[in-house]
Design a protein around this motif. Structure first.
Motif, short mmCIF file in Angstrom:
data_model
loop_
_atom_site.label_atom_id
_atom_site.label_comp_id
_atom_site.label_asym_id
_atom_site.label_seq_id
_atom_site.Cartn_x
_atom_site.Cartn_y
_atom_site.Cartn_z
N LEU A 260 0.82 -1.21 0.00
CA LEU A 260 0.00 0.00 0.00
C LEU A 260 0.86 1.26 0.00
O LEU A 260 0.64 2.17 -0.80
CB LEU A 260 -0.94 -0.01 1.21
N THR A 261 1.85 1.30 0.89
CA THR A 261 2.70 2.49 0.97
C THR A 261 3.57 2.62 -0.27
O THR A 261 3.77 3.73 -0.79
CB THR A 261 3.58 2.44 2.23
N ARG A 262 4.10 1.52 -0.77
CA ARG A 262 4.95 1.58 -1.95
C ARG A 262 4.20 2.15 -3.15
O ARG A 262 4.71 3.03 -3.86
CB ARG A 262 5.49 0.19 -2.28
N ILE A 263 2.98 1.67 -3.38
CA ILE A 263 2.20 2.16 -4.52
C ILE A 263 1.79 3.61 -4.30
O ILE A 263 1.85 4.44 -5.22
CB ILE A 263 0.97 1.26 -4.76
N GLY A 264 1.40 3.93 -3.08
CA GLY A 264 1.00 5.30 -2.79
C GLY A 264 2.14 6.28 -2.99
O GLY A 264 1.97 7.36 -3.60
N ARG A 265 3.33 5.94 -2.50
CA ARG A 265 4.48 6.83 -2.67
C ARG A 265 4.88 6.92 -4.14
O ARG A 265 5.35 7.97 -4.60
CB ARG A 265 5.66 6.33 -1.83
N ALA B 106 -3.53 14.93 0.88
CA ALA B 106 -4.40 13.97 1.55
C ALA B 106 -3.85 12.55 1.40
O ALA B 106 -3.87 11.75 2.35
CB ALA B 106 -5.82 14.06 1.00
N LEU B 107 -3.35 12.21 0.21
CA LEU B 107 -2.77 10.89 -0.01
C LEU B 107 -1.53 10.70 0.86
O LEU B 107 -1.35 9.65 1.49
CB LEU B 107 -2.43 10.69 -1.48
N SER B 108 -0.70 11.72 0.93
CA SER B 108 0.51 11.63 1.75
C SER B 108 0.15 11.45 3.23
O SER B 108 0.76 10.63 3.93
CB SER B 108 1.35 12.90 1.57
N ALA B 109 -0.85 12.19 3.71
CA ALA B 109 -1.27 12.07 5.10
C ALA B 109 -1.84 10.68 5.38
O ALA B 109 -1.59 10.10 6.46
CB ALA B 109 -2.31 13.14 5.43
N PHE B 110 -2.58 10.14 4.43
CA PHE B 110 -3.14 8.79 4.58
C PHE B 110 -2.03 7.76 4.71
O PHE B 110 -2.07 6.85 5.57
CB PHE B 110 -4.03 8.46 3.39
N LEU B 111 -0.99 7.89 3.89
CA LEU B 111 0.12 6.94 3.93
C LEU B 111 0.90 7.07 5.25
O LEU B 111 1.38 6.08 5.78
CB LEU B 111 1.05 7.17 2.73
#
Length: 232
Positions: free
Chosen positions: A150-155, A222-227
């Motif tokens: 999840l974090t890898r794809i988000g980043r 928002a995506l960064s905060a979620f991760l």
């Protein structure tokens, strides 16, 4: 007809140059046109041109000894490539191919370095653009080594947003990335199913929108905060 002045002015890398500098640069630029899947340059070629995408999309890739292409990123209109022009004599680390029909404005690296010297007020913006790319790349290396899917794809999505903006500062608006689930999977060495599940999670959280052939990150912050708060 490509307006070279407008293409350069719209590129974040040139945001620190005054109008007179951009007008000075325009006659030294050349415009090249490429058909879909036509090579723009190959890995290892001398890095003598700074490239700004005037229209279309270009994919950056590497190829292994067996000829298999690994796509690293797809760049859209306004993005720039050619980081190694800041290191005279360095070869291109990756290859580039037109992902769609594309037009590219190219400026000689030697001239661009001279332009910076003549207009030193450009340095803060140029250095900021390069630093943001380096920071994003180092963050990816860390996340790939230490975090889950999840974090890898988000980043990676955030990195693609940063590249798409040309290294400029993140805004509050959405950023659209011309990539499919297959592209993301190929890029990261993952299965399409695993990527799809993660993207659907982001979509359910209202962080991205999925379309045919593209992904829109609705709010980078928002995506960064979620991760940052995820337990992945």
């Amino acid at each position: 007809m490509i307006d070279v002045v407008e293409v350069l002015r719209a590129c974040p890398l040139f945001a620190g140059f005054p109008d007179v500098a951009i007008s000075e640069a325009a006659p030294h630029a050349r415009v090249r046109r490429f058909g879909k899947n036509e090579a723009v340059y190959e890995k290892g070629e001398p890095q003598v041109w700074l490239c700004v995408i005037a229209s279309g999309m270009v994919r950056i890739h590497s190829v292994n000894a067996q000829g298999r292409e690994a796509m690293l990123i797809v760049l859209d209109q306004g993005a720039w490539v050619g980081d190694a022009v800041f290191a005279p004599g360095a070869g291109r680390v990756y290859g580039a191919t037109a992902h769609t029909d594309a037009e590219i404005v190219e400026l000689p690296g030697e001239f661009f370095r001279g332009l910076m010297a003549r207009y030193p007020q450009s340095y803060p913006v140029v250095l900021d653009c390069i630093s943001r790319r380096l920071w994003s790349a180092m963050t990816l290396i860390e996340e790939d080594a230490l975090r889950g899917t999840l974090t890898r794809i988000g980043r990676r999505l955030l990195f693609l947003c940063d590249i798409q903006r040309g290294g400029g500062k993140a805004g509050a608006g959405p950023v659209t990335i011309a990539l499919t689930r297959e592209h993301i999977a190929n890029m990261m060495g993952m299965t399409r199913q695993g990527v799809h599940q993660t993207l659907k999670r982001f979509q359910e959280e209202g962080l991205i929108e999925l379309g045919y052939g593209f992904i829109t990150v609705t709010d980078e912050q928002a995506l960064s905060a979620f991760l940052d708060t995820s337990l992945d």
